[in-house]
Scaffold this motif. Structure first.
Motif, PDB file in Angstrom:
ATOM      1  N   GLN A 217      72.907  21.754 117.673  1.00 21.78           N
ATOM      2  CA  GLN A 217      74.192  21.217 117.441  1.00 21.78           C
ATOM      3  C   GLN A 217      75.258  22.520 117.345  1.00 21.78           C
ATOM      4  O   GLN A 217      76.306  22.214 117.667  1.00 21.78           O
ATOM      5  CB  GLN A 217      74.086  20.784 116.065  1.00 21.78           C
ATOM      6  CG  GLN A 217      73.477  19.313 116.049  1.00 21.78           C
ATOM      7  CD  GLN A 217      73.552  18.549 114.911  1.00 21.78           C
ATOM      8  OE1 GLN A 217      73.580  19.033 113.659  1.00 21.78           O
ATOM      9  NE2 GLN A 217      73.685  17.241 114.933  1.00 21.78           N
ATOM     10  N   SER A 242      67.817  10.701 114.141  1.00 25.26           N
ATOM     11  CA  SER A 242      68.307  10.177 112.794  1.00 25.26           C
ATOM     12  C   SER A 242      69.422  11.612 112.291  1.00 25.26           C
ATOM     13  O   SER A 242      70.300  11.313 111.499  1.00 25.26           O
ATOM     14  CB  SER A 242      67.243  10.452 111.959  1.00 25.26           C
ATOM     15  OG  SER A 242      66.803  11.728 111.507  1.00 25.26           O
ATOM     16  N   ALA A 243      69.342  12.756 113.065  1.00 23.04           N
ATOM     17  CA  ALA A 243      70.632  13.611 112.691  1.00 23.04           C
ATOM     18  C   ALA A 243      71.584  13.493 113.545  1.00 23.04           C
ATOM     19  O   ALA A 243      72.583  14.314 113.626  1.00 23.04           O
ATOM     20  CB  ALA A 243      70.071  15.265 112.663  1.00 23.04           C
ATOM     21  N   ASP A 244      71.600  12.474 114.234  1.00 20.02           N
ATOM     22  CA  ASP A 244      72.742  12.044 115.308  1.00 20.02           C
ATOM     23  C   ASP A 244      73.126  13.244 116.218  1.00 20.02           C
ATOM     24  O   ASP A 244      74.438  13.662 116.187  1.00 20.02           O
ATOM     25  CB  ASP A 244      73.943  11.738 114.456  1.00 20.02           C
ATOM     26  CG  ASP A 244      74.913  10.737 115.232  1.00 20.02           C
ATOM     27  OD1 ASP A 244      74.296  10.277 116.401  1.00 20.02           O
ATOM     28  OD2 ASP A 244      75.998  10.772 114.857  1.00 20.02           O
ATOM     29  N   VAL A 245      72.238  13.871 116.856  1.00 22.66           N
ATOM     30  CA  VAL A 245      72.422  14.978 117.794  1.00 22.66           C
ATOM     31  C   VAL A 245      73.274  14.297 119.019  1.00 22.66           C
ATOM     32  O   VAL A 245      74.297  14.995 119.411  1.00 22.66           O
ATOM     33  CB  VAL A 245      71.018  15.500 118.360  1.00 22.66           C
ATOM     34  CG1 VAL A 245      71.425  16.502 119.488  1.00 22.66           C
ATOM     35  CG2 VAL A 245      70.437  16.081 117.173  1.00 22.66           C
TER      36      VAL A 245
ATOM     37  N   GLY B 127      70.427   6.805 108.974  1.00 24.58           N
ATOM     38  CA  GLY B 127      71.647   7.189 109.702  1.00 24.58           C
ATOM     39  C   GLY B 127      71.738   8.795 109.363  1.00 24.58           C
ATOM     40  O   GLY B 127      71.000   9.550 108.712  1.00 24.58           O
ATOM     41  N   SER B 128      73.004   9.266 109.592  1.00 27.52           N
ATOM     42  CA  SER B 128      73.175  10.649 109.331  1.00 27.52           C
ATOM     43  C   SER B 128      74.473  10.798 108.764  1.00 27.52           C
ATOM     44  O   SER B 128      75.449  10.085 108.624  1.00 27.52           O
ATOM     45  CB  SER B 128      73.550  11.126 110.850  1.00 27.52           C
ATOM     46  OG  SER B 128      74.591  10.706 111.650  1.00 27.52           O
ATOM     47  N   SER B 135      76.017  17.351 112.230  1.00 25.10           N
ATOM     48  CA  SER B 135      75.419  16.312 111.614  1.00 25.10           C
ATOM     49  C   SER B 135      74.094  16.338 111.220  1.00 25.10           C
ATOM     50  O   SER B 135      73.216  16.938 111.539  1.00 25.10           O
ATOM     51  CB  SER B 135      75.583  14.869 112.249  1.00 25.10           C
ATOM     52  OG  SER B 135      75.003  15.265 113.617  1.00 25.10           O
ATOM     53  N   TYR B 136      73.796  15.612 110.103  1.00 29.92           N
ATOM     54  CA  TYR B 136      72.407  15.828 109.504  1.00 29.92           C
ATOM     55  C   TYR B 136      71.871  14.394 109.017  1.00 29.92           C
ATOM     56  O   TYR B 136      72.582  13.489 108.869  1.00 29.92           O
ATOM     57  CB  TYR B 136      72.606  16.572 108.009  1.00 29.92           C
ATOM     58  CG  TYR B 136      73.239  17.832 108.169  1.00 29.92           C
ATOM     59  CD1 TYR B 136      72.534  19.161 108.331  1.00 29.92           C
ATOM     60  CD2 TYR B 136      74.326  17.957 108.182  1.00 29.92           C
ATOM     61  CE1 TYR B 136      72.923  20.350 108.347  1.00 29.92           C
ATOM     62  CE2 TYR B 136      75.014  19.431 108.275  1.00 29.92           C
ATOM     63  CZ  TYR B 136      74.326  20.458 108.527  1.00 29.92           C
ATOM     64  OH  TYR B 136      74.823  21.570 108.691  1.00 29.92           O
ATOM     65  N   SER B 137      70.420  14.411 109.048  1.00 30.12           N
ATOM     66  CA  SER B 137      69.747  13.112 108.946  1.00 30.12           C
ATOM     67  C   SER B 137      69.907  12.825 107.182  1.00 30.12           C
ATOM     68  O   SER B 137      69.718  13.765 106.513  1.00 30.12           O
ATOM     69  CB  SER B 137      68.296  13.141 109.296  1.00 30.12           C
ATOM     70  OG  SER B 137      67.644  12.373 108.700  1.00 30.12           O
TER      71      SER B 137
END
Lengths: 414, 290
Positions: A217, A242-245, B127-128, B135-137
């Protein structure tokens, strides 16, 4: 009993025993053709490789039902190598020395191939490696049916750069496959005027990727090349999603091997792009027929991947080689390969063996994973030859260096 | 804002490593740290919890309940194994290594044969969140909270309940506890079951973030043994600071030099601790308190 009669009896007995001795090898020529199968049926790689054993079994059943190879039935000698390189060495010695097989079908990871290859050379055996890999093995004792970088990366990377942008981040497994594949990616990116914004090597067995995700990121990457291997490393996709890369991914190993798009919850693998010579979603009549008969024989098979198709093709190529050579002798088989017209119409279309490198030509499909994990094929490259080794100077019809070459370590110029 | 984002990124990485170490070692800390049984089947209890969690979540149970379900089943399996195998091997550490290793092999191969080489995952919930330009999980933050909750919960259980006092007494002085009327066999069984349930909980908590394969437990093994060895015999004094120190080492080395050096740093830390503090952090902390 006179002296003469006794002598004659002795001579008859001797003649009888030599006749028996002579009959031994003859009987072996008429007996079954033995094929060693060393694949990982348990351990870290089992998810991708169990299907290879079934594919070999399927081809064997078909060949035996049609009368065998040159009239001789095929007998498989199967060992579970447990995703463990030492097991490969142990079982390779066993199939070549003790079981005396005519040919061996062996190996998933490149580490295991390099572990057993010296043993195949030592006993002058013949092995088929039915896996896509990082390329460069120039060895007359090996026949490779899997795809190589000039088929998978020279197609994929320029397409990705054109479609998504020139900045590339590579995440690769930290062993010979990942290191050499990353070298290929680096070279192709530079040739096409792109930039490597990051490169990271992950030890096998690592399953936690928070830091790598943060690094990606923080970079300016337009897409990520994932060369991750094994079940543990496959956790990356779920964690990245889930970290929305949110970056497109490109790979030579995912989907086509480990069917991650079937195992993970959508959309964690969305926008993954893979170049593969076969997966079960390919919508050609040959592919559909293959899937149909595979599922008829193995209804519980979770996924028919490219290695299954390559293993199936390899069995049929071996049948053709032995029948044309009229023997299982390796020199005669290599003589047939040198003729340059050993081809097979299989599940992935027509494929041919290249005499110089003993690698196989492939039609390469670009498989794209959609948001719902269905597969689309935005592009197909027809019939790409495994040209790199031959162009670089490897010619197995002339001599056999039994070495592996890379872009930074090409064959020595003559 | 830039500074805050950087600090958050570092804290998140530390918290993530800390949560993984604490959650993966909790079960082992009870079974190995407290009871002294070298349990090589720890990873398979984790796998059991993860599989049960995934199966019940896919059957329609809400995720928190599915995770509890996973922990419960792992605990019951653990008690059954204690009753049949481990009970006969107390005070025979070498034999318990062989026996639990055997159980681990049987479990891995058995699951492979019965359930196949993979199981479909369940997807990470929540989600994140976005902080700064990264952005993080969000689920990872839940894992961090779960790690702290786990430490607090175990502390309360062992120091502020009747069961905790009896369990510690049984493990430290079994003859004396028996003389006072404690059914020590039952306590051993329950404590082992608790350890197995905690391992199952680890599997359940990480199931949504990982590949579901029969060998998945092995990716927890190194981290959990390292944390317990560094922590020493008393898990409550030792495990939390051990996990914190190791998380700093791992997160910073991984950030600067990559995953390989994170792993190396973790193992070098254990070598140094075993050499300098053979009793682990807890023995050293207790000694310096006296």
């Amino acid at each position: 009993m006179t002296q003469r009669v006794r002598l004659r009896a002795l001579a008859a007995a001797l003649a009888g025993s030599t006749a028996l001795l002579a009959a031994g090898p003859l009987a072996a020529q008429d007996g079954p053709i033995k094929i060693g199968v060393l694949e990982d049926q348990s351990g870290d790689f089992a998810a991708a490789t169990n299907v290879k054993v079934n594919a070999i079994q399927l081809a064997t059943d078909e060949i035996n039902a049609a009368g065998g190879i040159a009239g001789r039935p095929v007998e498989l000698v199967i060992y579970d190598t447990q995703s463990d390189n030492r097991r490969y060495q142990e079982f390779m010695r066993r199939v070549l020395q003790q079981d005396e097989v005519d040919v061996v079908f062996a190996g998933f990871s490149s580490a295991s191939r390099e572990a057993y290859r010296p043993i195949v050379n030592q006993f002058d055996g013949l092995a088929f490696y039915n896996n896509q890999y990082e390329g460069g093995v120039c060895d007359a004792n090996m026949i490779v049916t899997g795809a190589v970088p000039e088929q998978q990366f020279s197609t994929l990377i320029p397409w990705m750069m054109e479609t998504y942008g020139p900045n590339v981040y590579t995440l690769a497994a930290d062993y010979n496959f990942g290191q050499i594949s990353a070298e290929w990616v680096r070279q192709i990116v530079e040739e096409n005027g792109g930039t490597m914004v990051g490169e990271e090597f992950i030890p096998l067995g690592v399953s936690q990727f928070s830091q790598s995700i943060q690094n990606i990121q923080g970079s300016e990457a337009d897409f990520v090349v994932t060369l991750l291997v094994g079940a543990a490393q496959a956790s990356y996709y779920e964690q990245a999603a889930s970290a929305d890369v949110g970056l497109p991914m490109a790979s030579s190993v995912n989907v086509g091997q480990g069917y991650e798009h079937k195992r993970f919850t959508p959309p964690s693998l969305a926008d993954m792009h893979v170049t593969t010579n076969y997966i079960e979603e390919i919508d050609t009549p040959e592919s559909q027929a293959f899937v149909e008969k595979f599922r008829a024989a193995y209804p519980d098979e979770p996924y028919i991947n490219q290695e299954a198709a390559n293993s199936y093709i390899a069995m049929n190529l071996y049948k053709q080689l032995v029948e044309r050579a009229g023997t299982t002798e390796h020199d005669a088989i290599r003589g047939v390969i040198a003729e340059g017209d050993v081809c097979f119409d299989g599940p992935s279309g027509t494929v041919c063996l290249d005499p110089k490198s003993q690698h196989m030509s492939h039609t390469i499909f670009l498989a794209k994973v959609e948001d719902d994990h269905s597969i689309s094929f935005p592009k197909v490259w027809e019939d790409i030859a495994p040209y790199w080794l031959g162009d670089a100077g490897c010619d197995l019809t002339q001599d056999d260096p039994s070495a592996q070459y890379t872009p930074s370590n090409p064959p020595p110029a003559n | 804002m830039e500074l805050f984002a950087t600090i958050f990124a570092m804290t998140y990485q530390f918290g993530d490593a800390f949560a993984f170490l604490v959650i993966s070692c909790a079960g082992l800390a009870v079974i190995f740290g407290m009871m002294g049984i070298i349990n090589l089947a720890h990873g398979e209890f984790i796998m059991c919890g993860a599989y049960v969690t995934a199966a019940s979540a896919r059957a329609g149970l809400p995720l928190p309940l599915a995770i509890l379900c996973g922990a419960l089943v792992a605990g019951i399996v653990g008690m059954a194994i204690e009753r049949t195998v481990v009970r006969h091997l107390y005070h025979r550490p070498l034999d318990s290594i062989i026996a639990t290793w055997g159980i681990s092999l049987i479990a891995t191969q058995g699951v492979l044969i019965v359930l196949g080489s993979t199981m479909q995952g369940i997807g990470t919930p929540l989600g994140s969140i976005t902080v700064g330009d990264r952005s993080y999980s969000a689920y990872r933050l839940v894992l961090m909270a779960a790690a702290i909750g786990l430490l607090v919960g175990l502390y309360l259980l062992f120091y502020h309940t009747r069961f905790g006092v009896i369990a510690r007494a049984t493990i430290q002085r079994p003859q004396m506890a028996r003389a006072l009327g404690v059914d020590t066999r039952r306590i051993y069984g329950l404590t082992f079951g608790l350890g197995a349930a905690l391992a199952g909980l680890a599997g359940g908590l990480y199931a949504p973030t990982m590949t579901m394969v029969p060998t998945m437990g092995s990716t927890f093994i190194v981290e959990s043994f390292v944390t317990v060895v560094v922590g020493g015999a008393d898990i409550f004094v030792g495990a939390a600071p051990a996990a914190a120190i190791l998380a700093v080492i791992k997160a910073s080395l991984t950030a600067w030099y990559g995953q390989l050096f994170g792993q190396i740093g973790l193992l070098v830390a254990v070598i140094i601790v075993i050499r300098v503090l053979p009793g682990g952090l807890s023995a050293w902390l207790k000694r310096s308190k006296q």
